[in-house]
Design an enzyme around this catalytic site. Structure first.
Site, PDB file in Angstrom:
ATOM      1  CG  HIS A 228      -2.090   0.873   1.228  1.00 40.25           C
ATOM      2  ND1 HIS A 228      -2.449   1.644   0.158  1.00 40.25           N
ATOM      3  CD2 HIS A 228      -2.986   1.200   2.216  1.00 40.25           C
ATOM      4  CE1 HIS A 228      -3.501   2.386   0.464  1.00 40.25           C
ATOM      5  NE2 HIS A 228      -3.846   2.141   1.719  1.00 40.25           N
ATOM      6  CG  HIS A 274      -4.502   1.023  -8.768  1.00 40.89           C
ATOM      7  ND1 HIS A 274      -5.821   0.842  -8.395  1.00 40.89           N
ATOM      8  CD2 HIS A 274      -3.976   1.896  -7.868  1.00 40.89           C
ATOM      9  CE1 HIS A 274      -6.067   1.569  -7.321  1.00 40.89           C
ATOM     10  NE2 HIS A 274      -4.967   2.207  -6.973  1.00 40.89           N
ATOM     11  CG  ASP A 329       3.063   4.293  -5.213  1.00 39.16           C
ATOM     12  OD1 ASP A 329       2.823   5.279  -4.506  1.00 39.16           O
ATOM     13  OD2 ASP A 329       2.449   3.215  -5.121  1.00 39.16           O
TER      14      ASP A 329
END
Ligand code: MLT
Length: 393
Positions: A228, A274, A329
């Site tokens: 996460h 994702h 990210d």
């Protein structure tokens, strides 16, 4: 009225992390697999350059403030931004080599002991106002940069955060860049639908009537894991490794060869994929456009852009990969690094500083507004007894 069937649960859905199973309503944001993140119906890319305070108001009130409301809201946040010395003193007693995310968990817990009002609404506002102060103090105390710096009443929410960080050696130009990046970073990370692990955990903890601070500590424990929030820290390390492997010249051919080698060696590729999205994460698109503006010549950033154009095509060759696209990210750590926050261990804390805004507002809904103000019951799903444990094999 007959219940509308939203979803049929079969045995195939057990032990799949509740993937796709509807469990409630989210009144702050929605993640569409094709269109990405929206806050109160507005696409995230349209909000990225707004004042963070304006976007917090939007998430809270479901509408933008007018000029006077925004002025008053900024003032209210500032008035609540101070943090008791006892919290800073407790931070000073922590082991320096503890991970910053563990410091962050401690800081929120300590804030709750000293500042908690046992009122979800007051505590949400206080926590949102104080989290920048306490996060800046974590950097300063843990890195030995000096005493915590007081908020400046003339500055906005994130301008104040950068001021309170007081990054050593950062000149005026560097401060401007870091402030711009942190404003965008904050807005992009505020919320991501109701079912991401930290939001879900925070609401689950609050369903037992733990207070806002305890619930957010629970949420942030979830965020601390590498699947996460900690993925942003891991991703910068991955990008740096790629730069080192490929050397000075970042060509698509060299990067493709390196990625294929990694995959063949069963090494992970960070920054892609994702649970919900089936397109490039619009937050990744915003970060890459911002990187073009503020750090186009940075080696890591060149690598990020090259990975972005090369990796999806390679991952698509594997029919088992349903989400081969860049996620948030991919670029976030690289941009933070290029703007002077060069220790990746802090990146999850920055994610948490922002994400707790959306989670606190989601908790407010579930505790104070849902079901005509009664609030939701304690979370208590059903597990099927399985004596042999064979289903877990
Ligand atoms: C994200 O920001 O992408 C998340 O919190 C992960 C998720 O939505 O599951």
């Amino acid at each position: 009225m007959a219940d509308k069937a939203l979803f049929e649960i079969t045995e195939d859905h057990l032990e799949t992390g509740l993937r796709g199973v509807p469990v409630g309503y989210c009144t702050t944001s929605k993640v569409d697999p094709e269109l990405g993140l929206h806050y109160i119906g507005r696409p995230i890319a349209e909000l990225a350059e707004k004042d963070p305070e304006e976007v917090i108001f939007l998430l809270l009130d479901k509408r933008f403030p007018d000029e006077e409301e925004l002025r008053r809201f900024k003032k209210e946040l500032l008035a609540n931004a101070g943090v008791e010395k006892a919290v800073f003193d407790s931070l000073k007693a922590l082991p320096r080599d503890g991970h910053p995310m563990k410091w962050f968990l401690h800081a929120i817990n300590a804030l709750g002991m000293v500042e908690g009002a046992d009122d979800y609404s007051k505590d949400a506002l206080r926590l949102i106002a104080k989290v920048t102060t306490v996060t800046a103090a974590i950097f300063r105390i843990r890195e030995g940069w000096g005493e915590p710096i007081e908020p400046d009443p003339e500055l906005g929410y994130i301008e104040n955060f950068v001021h309170m960080l007081g990054v050593p050696g950062l000149d005026e130009e560097g401060t401007k860049k870091l402030t711009h990046l942190m404003r965008v970073f904050d807005v992009l990370h505020f919320d991501h639908g109701g079912g991401n692990l930290s939001a879900f955990t925070g609401k689950a903890v609050a369903s037992g009537l733990a207070d806002m601070y305890e619930s957010i500590v629970g949420a942030m424990c979830s965020l601390a894991g590498p699947r996460h929030g900690k993925a942003n820290q891991e991703c910068l390390k991955f990008v740096e490794e790629c730069v080192e492997k490929v050397g000075g010249e970042v060509s698509e051919e060299a990067v493709e060869k390196m990625v294929r080698e990694r995959l063949a060696n069963k090494e992970l590729i960070f920054g892609f994929g994702h649970a919900v999205l089936r397109v490039e994460d619009p937050r990744a698109t915003v970060f890459c456009a911002l990187g073009d503006e503020i750090c186009a010549d940075d080696q890591n950033f060149k690598m990020v852009q090259t990975l972005r154009s090369v990796v999806p095509g390679i991952l698509k060759e594997n029919p088992k990969i349903s989400s081969p696209y860049p996620n948030v990210d991919l670029g976030s750590g690289t941009l933070l690094h290029a703007c002077g926050l060069d220790n990746p261990d802090y990146y999850t804390v920055l994610f948490g500083m922002s994400r707790l805004v959306g989670i606190a507002i989601q908790i407010l809904y579930e505790r104070n507004l849902a079901r005509g103000g009664k609030g939701l019951p304690i979370i208590r799903p059903k597990y099927l007894f399985n004596e042999t444990g064979s289903a877990a094999q």
